[in-house]
Design an enzyme around this catalytic site. Structure first.
Site, PDB file in Angstrom:
ATOM      1  N   HIS A 297       0.852  -1.180   0.000  1.00  7.22           N
ATOM      2  CA  HIS A 297       0.000   0.000   0.000  1.00  7.22           C
ATOM      3  C   HIS A 297       0.891   1.235   0.000  1.00  7.22           C
ATOM      4  CE1 HIS A 297      -3.800   2.121   0.898  1.00  7.22           C
ATOM      5  NE2 HIS A 297      -3.066   2.899   1.681  1.00  7.22           N
TER       6      HIS A 297
ATOM      7  N   ASP B  68       1.063   5.292  -0.074  1.00  6.81           N
ATOM      8  CA  ASP B  68       0.314   6.519   0.197  1.00  6.81           C
ATOM      9  C   ASP B  68       0.932   7.694  -0.554  1.00  6.81           C
ATOM     10  OD1 ASP B  68      -1.678   5.621   2.094  1.00  6.81           O
ATOM     11  OD2 ASP B  68      -0.028   5.317   3.498  1.00  6.81           O
TER      12      ASP B  68
ATOM     13  N   MET C  41       0.552  11.605  -1.120  1.00  8.22           N
ATOM     14  CA  MET C  41      -0.058  12.809  -0.545  1.00  8.22           C
ATOM     15  C   MET C  41       0.567  14.038  -1.206  1.00  8.22           C
ATOM     16  SD  MET C  41       0.049  11.755   3.491  1.00  8.22           S
ATOM     17  CE  MET C  41      -0.096  10.035   4.002  1.00  8.22           C
TER      18      MET C  41
ATOM     19  N   HIS D  67      -2.747   4.672  -2.944  1.00 11.09           N
ATOM     20  CA  HIS D  67      -3.765   5.441  -2.228  1.00 11.09           C
ATOM     21  C   HIS D  67      -3.506   6.907  -2.532  1.00 11.09           C
ATOM     22  CE1 HIS D  67      -5.786   6.567   1.855  1.00 11.09           C
ATOM     23  NE2 HIS D  67      -6.439   7.036   0.811  1.00 11.09           N
TER      24      HIS D  67
ATOM     25  N   MET E 107      -4.090  10.351  -2.173  1.00  8.29           N
ATOM     26  CA  MET E 107      -4.623  11.436  -1.355  1.00  8.29           C
ATOM     27  C   MET E 107      -4.185  12.755  -1.980  1.00  8.29           C
ATOM     28  SD  MET E 107      -4.102   9.782   2.448  1.00  8.29           S
ATOM     29  CE  MET E 107      -2.768   8.665   1.990  1.00  8.29           C
TER      30      MET E 107
ATOM     31  N   MET F 159     -11.897   4.778   5.030  1.00 10.75           N
ATOM     32  CA  MET F 159     -10.853   5.254   5.931  1.00 10.75           C
ATOM     33  C   MET F 159     -11.325   5.138   7.374  1.00 10.75           C
ATOM     34  SD  MET F 159      -8.196   6.049   4.225  1.00 10.75           S
ATOM     35  CE  MET F 159      -7.285   6.819   5.580  1.00 10.75           C
TER      36      MET F 159
ATOM     37  N   GLY G  41      -3.920  11.313   5.948  1.00 15.13           N
ATOM     38  CA  GLY G  41      -2.849  12.300   5.931  1.00 15.13           C
ATOM     39  C   GLY G  41      -1.702  12.024   6.878  1.00 15.13           C
ATOM     40  N   PHE G  42      -1.974  11.314   7.978  1.00 13.67           N
ATOM     41  CA  PHE G  42      -0.930  11.040   8.953  1.00 13.67           C
ATOM     42  C   PHE G  42      -1.110   9.639   9.522  1.00 13.67           C
ATOM     43  CE2 PHE G  42      -1.346  15.648   8.978  1.00 13.67           C
ATOM     44  CZ  PHE G  42      -0.024  16.056   8.866  1.00 13.67           C
ATOM     45  N   GLY G  43       0.002   8.992   9.819  1.00 12.55           N
ATOM     46  CA  GLY G  43      -0.039   7.670  10.429  1.00 12.55           C
ATOM     47  C   GLY G  43      -0.152   7.766  11.943  1.00 12.55           C
ATOM     48  N   GLY G  44      -0.375   6.599  12.561  1.00 11.72           N
ATOM     49  CA  GLY G  44      -0.365   6.516  14.007  1.00 11.72           C
ATOM     50  C   GLY G  44      -1.618   7.005  14.701  1.00 11.72           C
TER      51      GLY G  44
ATOM     52  N   ASP H  52      -8.373   1.236   6.099  1.00 12.39           N
ATOM     53  CA  ASP H  52      -7.033   1.809   6.249  1.00 12.39           C
ATOM     54  C   ASP H  52      -7.063   2.819   7.385  1.00 12.39           C
ATOM     55  OD1 ASP H  52      -4.509   2.883   5.980  1.00 12.39           O
ATOM     56  OD2 ASP H  52      -4.928   3.931   4.097  1.00 12.39           O
ATOM     57  N   GLY H  53      -6.198   2.576   8.376  1.00 19.93           N
ATOM     58  CA  GLY H  53      -6.044   3.537   9.454  1.00 19.93           C
ATOM     59  C   GLY H  53      -6.178   2.918  10.823  1.00 19.93           C
ATOM     60  N   GLY H  54      -5.065   2.768  11.528  1.00 18.90           N
ATOM     61  CA  GLY H  54      -5.107   2.257  12.891  1.00 18.90           C
ATOM     62  C   GLY H  54      -5.428   0.781  13.004  1.00 18.90           C
TER      63      GLY H  54
ATOM     64  N   GLY I 191      -0.115  -0.286   8.871  1.00 24.59           N
ATOM     65  CA  GLY I 191       1.211   0.318   8.844  1.00 24.59           C
ATOM     66  C   GLY I 191       2.053  -0.138  10.013  1.00 24.59           C
TER      67      GLY I 191
END
Length: 246
Positions: free
Chosen positions: A50, A52, A54, A84, A86, A159, A164-167, A193-195, A215
């Site tokens: 994947h 990303d 941006m 992805h 963005m 999403m 826009g940001f990881g973590g 996707d996300g967390g 991630g």
């Protein structure tokens, strides 16, 4: 382009059943040695990678563009590159990403300004560029915004954090969107996707997601191979349960 998926076929088994696909988000890897990191993750059993993209406009962060993808493709000739996008102008980058070696191009509904014709135009352009096409929505976008386009898509992306940001922390309430999509479209590839980690993948799988982006949950794990295997097992078991319940 090269990779394990060609054309616009859904990721199914020979029986037509949906299949779990686990994709590490490589933005969380060691960017100074990205090709080696990709080989490491594929060796750990990743089904796809994947990537990303941006642009600093659609989201405030800035990552990389098609020259880096082309360079990475030369070093990683056999892998599905899931882009992805963005970006605020998704049409602008379709051909460049295809030429760079991308296999799947997932852009955001919101980037088209709530203009259905722009979405259809981008879908058509991605098809013409010989890539699988995905359409994503942010957490605040109602899931029914996707419905007019489903028959033209290979995949939808829900999403589970703000892009826009990881973590970021996984948004459990996004699972209602996944459930709605799975109830309406039994054979659709649904990506989250996300967390997503071992702590949250069960929620995604039970809701109906079969493509899992993770991630830090994979890349920072002491044993990424084990995490990927466990995630795949969780998703495939949920798919099997859903088939029995039908």
């Amino acid at each position: 382009m090269s990779g394990p998926v060609g054309g616009n076929q859904a990721m199914t088994t020979t029986s037509g059943q949906l299949k779990a696909q686990i994709g590490p988000s490589i933005l969380n890897a060691d960017l100074s040695s990205l090709a080696n990191e990709c080989h490491r993750l594929l060796g750990c059993g990743a089904d796809y990678l994947h990537l990303d993209v941006m642009d600093g406009h659609f989201v405030p962060n800035l990552t990389f563009g098609h020259p880096m993808v082309a360079s990475l493709r030369r070093s990683v000739p056999v892998a599905l590159f899931d882009m992805h996008m963005m970006v605020s102008e998704p049409l602008k980058w379709v051909q460049a990403m295809s030429d760079a070696g991308a296999n799947q191009y997932t852009f955001h509904y919101e980037a088209c300004g709530d203009d259905d014709q722009q979405v259809f135009d981008c879908i058509r352009r991605v098809r013409e560029a010989n890539m699988r096409v995905g359409l994503g929505i942010k957490p605040n976008t109602p899931v029914d915004k996707l419905f007019p386009f489903i028959e033209e898509l290979d995949l939808v992306l829900v999403m589970t954090v703000e892009p826009g940001f990881g973590g970021q922390k996984f948004m459990t309430d996004m699972m209602t969107k996944v459930e709605t999509l799975r109830q309406r479209y039994r054979q659709l590839d649904i990506e989250v996707d996300g967390g997503v980690s071992l702590d949250t993948v069960g929620q995604c799988a039970d809701a109906g997601a079969n493509w899992i982006v993770s991630g830090t949950g994979i890349i920072n794990a002491p044993n990424p191979q084990q995490v990927i295997r466990q995630m795949r097992d969780v998703v495939n078991e949920a798919i099997e349960r859903s088939q029995l319940d039908r």
